[in-house]
Design a protein around this motif. Structure first.
Motif, mmCIF file in Angstrom:
data_model
loop_
_atom_site.group_PDB
_atom_site.id
_atom_site.type_symbol
_atom_site.label_atom_id
_atom_site.label_comp_id
_atom_site.label_asym_id
_atom_site.label_seq_id
_atom_site.Cartn_x
_atom_site.Cartn_y
_atom_site.Cartn_z
ATOM 1 N N LYS A 1 -1.600 7.576 6.979
ATOM 2 C CA LYS A 1 -1.498 6.151 6.684
ATOM 3 C C LYS A 1 -0.134 5.805 6.106
ATOM 4 O O LYS A 1 0.498 4.831 6.524
ATOM 5 N N HIS A 2 0.341 6.604 5.173
ATOM 6 C CA HIS A 2 1.626 6.316 4.557
ATOM 7 C C HIS A 2 2.774 6.549 5.529
ATOM 8 O O HIS A 2 3.791 5.838 5.480
ATOM 9 N N GLY B 1 0.845 3.163 -3.264
ATOM 10 C CA GLY B 1 -0.004 4.300 -2.947
ATOM 11 C C GLY B 1 0.698 5.635 -2.988
ATOM 12 O O GLY B 1 0.046 6.681 -3.093
ATOM 13 N N THR B 2 2.038 5.641 -2.903
ATOM 14 C CA THR B 2 2.795 6.888 -3.018
ATOM 15 C C THR B 2 3.372 7.081 -4.420
ATOM 16 O O THR B 2 4.076 8.058 -4.675
ATOM 17 N N LYS C 1 9.144 9.331 -5.471
ATOM 18 C CA LYS C 1 7.710 9.560 -5.329
ATOM 19 C C LYS C 1 7.205 10.266 -6.580
ATOM 20 O O LYS C 1 7.816 11.214 -7.062
ATOM 21 N N GLU D 1 2.785 3.445 7.695
ATOM 22 C CA GLU D 1 3.274 2.295 6.932
ATOM 23 C C GLU D 1 4.781 2.364 6.719
ATOM 24 O O GLU D 1 5.466 1.336 6.734
ATOM 25 N N ALA D 2 5.312 3.577 6.524
ATOM 26 C CA ALA D 2 6.758 3.722 6.354
ATOM 27 C C ALA D 2 7.488 3.326 7.631
ATOM 28 O O ALA D 2 8.513 2.630 7.586
ATOM 29 N N ASP E 1 0.829 -1.200 0.000
ATOM 30 C CA ASP E 1 0.000 0.000 0.000
ATOM 31 C C ASP E 1 0.867 1.254 0.000
ATOM 32 O O ASP E 1 0.553 2.232 -0.685
ATOM 33 N N PHE E 2 1.975 1.236 0.749
ATOM 34 C CA PHE E 2 2.868 2.399 0.783
ATOM 35 C C PHE E 2 3.558 2.597 -0.562
ATOM 36 O O PHE E 2 3.534 3.702 -1.133
ATOM 37 N N GLN E 3 4.193 1.557 -1.080
ATOM 38 C CA GLN E 3 4.987 1.705 -2.298
ATOM 39 C C GLN E 3 4.126 2.084 -3.499
ATOM 40 O O GLN E 3 4.500 2.955 -4.297
ATOM 41 N N VAL F 1 2.695 14.320 3.814
ATOM 42 C CA VAL F 1 2.573 12.858 3.795
ATOM 43 C C VAL F 1 1.331 12.463 4.583
ATOM 44 O O VAL F 1 1.098 12.957 5.691
ATOM 45 N N THR F 2 0.515 11.574 4.028
ATOM 46 C CA THR F 2 -0.716 11.165 4.706
ATOM 47 C C THR F 2 -0.380 10.349 5.951
ATOM 48 O O THR F 2 0.650 9.664 5.999
#
Length: 269
Positions: free
Chosen positions: A190-191, A98-99, A113, A194-195, A94-96, A187-188
């Protein structure tokens, strides 16, 4: 006559009286009916959830084969072009994706990004597909993403664990071999979570033994505070710290003094 009347009264009461097992029978019927209805509803809901999960895995598999398998392998086994993804979990995917870092635009020291290539539904399907191949960190719960934690504790945790790379103001910084720690403005939550949870690229992994979910939520609160609070010192010069500020004074401050001196000397002559 009186005897007949008494007998008739007893006979009518006997006829209207329930059998001793009638109440038990009613309870059994009610329990069986309720249990059957619950079982039917639960099995239907479970079947629908199972079908939905299977559909997501199937859709995610198609997206992965078309967009990711060239580097990561059809079975997520990895290759010389990309790492193995078995066990990275839904959070990493989702991070990789989604960004916009994945798919890579080009090979380089680290993924850049960029605009996201997939819809939210497609990202969810890819995350579910990757998670189905091996256990790994899950996408964080919404309760940790509100940005309503302890901002002072988050600032302290960020200073101790993150500022050496990302700068105390989250402005980012250079690393070795052409890599860098990105700026964290915008940066959101969620991200950001996740990071911390998955440690993308050069970033270390902060699992729940290193930073609890509540502490991660506090760091997210601090990042939100940085985004929403204007600089009390005026122009931030990129928030890069004393080096950039000193360089600014050296070039523009001393340069201005030299220019004024030259101008005054020329005017006096």
């Amino acid at each position: 006559m009186a005897t007949k009347a008494v007998r008739a009264s007893r006979s009518s009461r006997s006829a209207g009286r329930r059998h001793p097992l009638a109440t038990v029978a009613l309870l059994v019927v009610g329990l069986v009916g309720t249990g059957g209805a619950y079982a039917l509803f639960t099995s239907s809901a479970t079947a629908e959830t199972s079908v939905s999960a299977e559909a997501l895995v199937e859709e995610g598999g198609k997206l992965f084969a078309a967009n990711c398998a060239t580097c990561h392998g059809l079975n997520l086994e990895g290759s010389t072009q990309g790492p193995m993804l078995i066990g990275v979990g839904a959070a990493s995917t989702d991070f990789q994706v989604g960004t916009g870092r994945m798919p890579l635009a080009y090979s380089g020291p680290q993924g850049e990004k960029k605009p996201v290539q997939f819809t939210e539904e497609q990202i969810q399907a890819l995350s579910v597909f990757v998670a189905s191949k091996g256990p790994g960190p899950a996408i964080p719960a919404d309760m940790y993403l509100t940005g309503e934690g302890d901002v002072s504790n988050g600032a302290e945790l960020f200073r101790v664990n993150c500022a050496m790379c990302h700068n105390v103001a989250g402005a980012g910084g250079a690393l070795t071999e052409g890599k860098y720690a990105p700026g964290l403005s915008g940066v959101t939550p969620k991200h950001a979570y996740e990071a911390m949870l998955t440690g993308p690229q050069n970033m270390p992994v902060f699992n729940d033994a290193n930073l609890s979910p509540e502490e991660k939520a506090d760091i997210i609160t601090y990042l939100k505070y940085l985004d929403e609070t204007p600089s009390v010192g005026g122009f931030t010069l990129g928030s890069l710290g004393p080096v950039s500020e000193g360089l600014f004074i050296w070039i523009f401050g001393l340069g201005a003094l030299v220019a004024i001196t030259v101008w005054l000397t020329a005017k006096s002559n």
